[in-house]
Design a protein around this motif. Structure first.
Motif, mmCIF file in Angstrom:
data_model
loop_
_atom_site.group_PDB
_atom_site.id
_atom_site.type_symbol
_atom_site.label_atom_id
_atom_site.label_comp_id
_atom_site.label_asym_id
_atom_site.label_seq_id
_atom_site.Cartn_x
_atom_site.Cartn_y
_atom_site.Cartn_z
ATOM 1 N N UNK A 42 3.633 14.099 -9.019
ATOM 2 C CA UNK A 42 3.911 13.065 -9.144
ATOM 3 C C UNK A 42 3.109 12.055 -8.762
ATOM 4 N N UNK A 43 2.594 10.994 -9.807
ATOM 5 C CA UNK A 43 1.906 10.133 -8.987
ATOM 6 C C UNK A 43 2.485 9.135 -8.762
ATOM 7 N N UNK A 44 2.677 7.704 -7.938
ATOM 8 C CA UNK A 44 2.922 6.541 -6.999
ATOM 9 C C UNK A 44 3.838 5.512 -7.739
ATOM 10 N N UNK A 45 3.186 5.609 -9.528
ATOM 11 C CA UNK A 45 3.671 4.770 -10.715
ATOM 12 C C UNK A 45 4.962 5.605 -10.253
ATOM 13 N N UNK A 46 5.162 7.259 -10.809
ATOM 14 C CA UNK A 46 5.918 7.838 -11.170
ATOM 15 C C UNK A 46 7.414 7.400 -9.981
ATOM 16 N N UNK A 47 6.853 7.158 -9.038
ATOM 17 C CA UNK A 47 7.821 6.868 -7.930
ATOM 18 C C UNK A 47 8.268 5.545 -7.461
ATOM 19 N N UNK A 48 9.026 4.573 -8.637
ATOM 20 C CA UNK A 48 8.762 3.464 -8.367
ATOM 21 C C UNK A 48 10.326 3.004 -7.399
ATOM 22 N N UNK A 49 10.164 2.258 -6.876
ATOM 23 C CA UNK A 49 10.737 1.202 -5.974
ATOM 24 C C UNK A 49 12.576 1.859 -5.763
ATOM 25 N N UNK A 112 1.776 0.442 9.839
ATOM 26 C CA UNK A 112 2.304 -0.149 8.165
ATOM 27 C C UNK A 112 2.100 0.811 6.682
ATOM 28 N N UNK A 113 2.555 0.659 6.282
ATOM 29 C CA UNK A 113 2.629 1.802 4.974
ATOM 30 C C UNK A 113 2.827 0.718 3.982
ATOM 31 N N UNK A 114 3.673 -0.056 4.074
ATOM 32 C CA UNK A 114 4.492 -0.936 2.148
ATOM 33 C C UNK A 114 2.870 -0.958 1.543
ATOM 34 N N UNK A 115 3.434 -0.222 0.588
ATOM 35 C CA UNK A 115 2.739 -0.666 -1.010
ATOM 36 C C UNK A 115 1.509 -0.039 -1.315
#
Length: 226
Positions: A42-49, A112-115
């Motif tokens: 998966x890409x980060x964009x695939x796993x939306x919040x 801190x890993x947010x975003x």
């Protein structure tokens, strides 16, 4: 006989038979019986919040007719997988790993890993020895120990110290059901499992560091997309 098949974004580790599998995967955690272990890239964009990841993954597996499989999610390019087979006496250990460090951590600390980007280390290990559930649990401890040793030996430097893994690592260990009660470091099973996993993760770690020009282990870890 186990076998790997790569059909990006999927990779299939066919265990060769229905085996007991222990993991903490999203879709089939704990002790289950399975014939295959999958990776889904998966890409980060695939796993939306707002995405319900378990439901989404269940749908993906239904579409692939693979709901029975134990399944990893990874942002690592699965073409970069590493594997190692080790034979000690009558024990054969086959380890497969995908290794990425964009969210590396040192145990006992959190950054801190947010975003930011999310990486992971995913490891599947198949053993030919028939084990009890207790022995499979012991094998799990050795797999995690081998992963941590390989990561620490790479010397990835964080603000909190040398990295020991990532915040989203996952492991699955598989074996036939049997009555072998122990799989510690003094046993053939423990030696073969530890060496196979260490070598597979070390090779994957080295490849990731070369990709991102982190050959100098004194460099501070840089956040990347895998």
């Amino acid at each position: 006989m186990s076998m790997l098949t790569l059909e990006r974004p999927w990779m299939t580790f066919d265990l060769g038979a229905d085996l007991q599998v222990l993991s903490w995967t999203i879709n089939r955690p704990g002790f289950v019986i399975a014939r295959r272990i999958l990776w889904r890239e998966v890409r980060n964009a695939d796993l939306t919040p707002d995405l319900d990841v378990p439901t989404w993954l269940a749908g993906e597996l239904v579409a692939r007719k693979a709901s029975d499989a134990v399944t990893f999610l990874t942002s690592r390019d699965i073409r970069c997988y590493t594997e190692r087979t080790v034979t000690i006496g009558g024990t054969v250990a086959h380890a497969v790993a995908t290794v990425g460090f964009s969210n590396a951590e040192r145990v006992g600390h959190r950054l801190g890993r947010t975003g930011q980007n999310w990486g992971t280390i995913n490891i599947a290990l198949r053993l030919n020895q028939p084990l009890t559930q207790a022995a499979l649990l012991e094998t799990m401890s050795i797999v995690v120990q081998a992963r941590t040793a390989a990561v620490m030996d790479a010397g990835l430097v964080l603000e909190t110290g040398i990295a020991t893994g990532t915040g989203t690592d996952c492991v699955a260990v598989a074996s036939p059901v049997g009555d072998t009660p122990y799989a510690g470091l003094h046993t053939e099973t423990g030696e073969a499992a530890g060496r196979a996993v260490y070598d597979a993760v070390a090779k994957g770690t080295q490849a990731w560091m070369r990709t991102y020009d982190l050959g100098d282990t004194e460099k501070t870890m840089r956040h990347k997309s895998e």
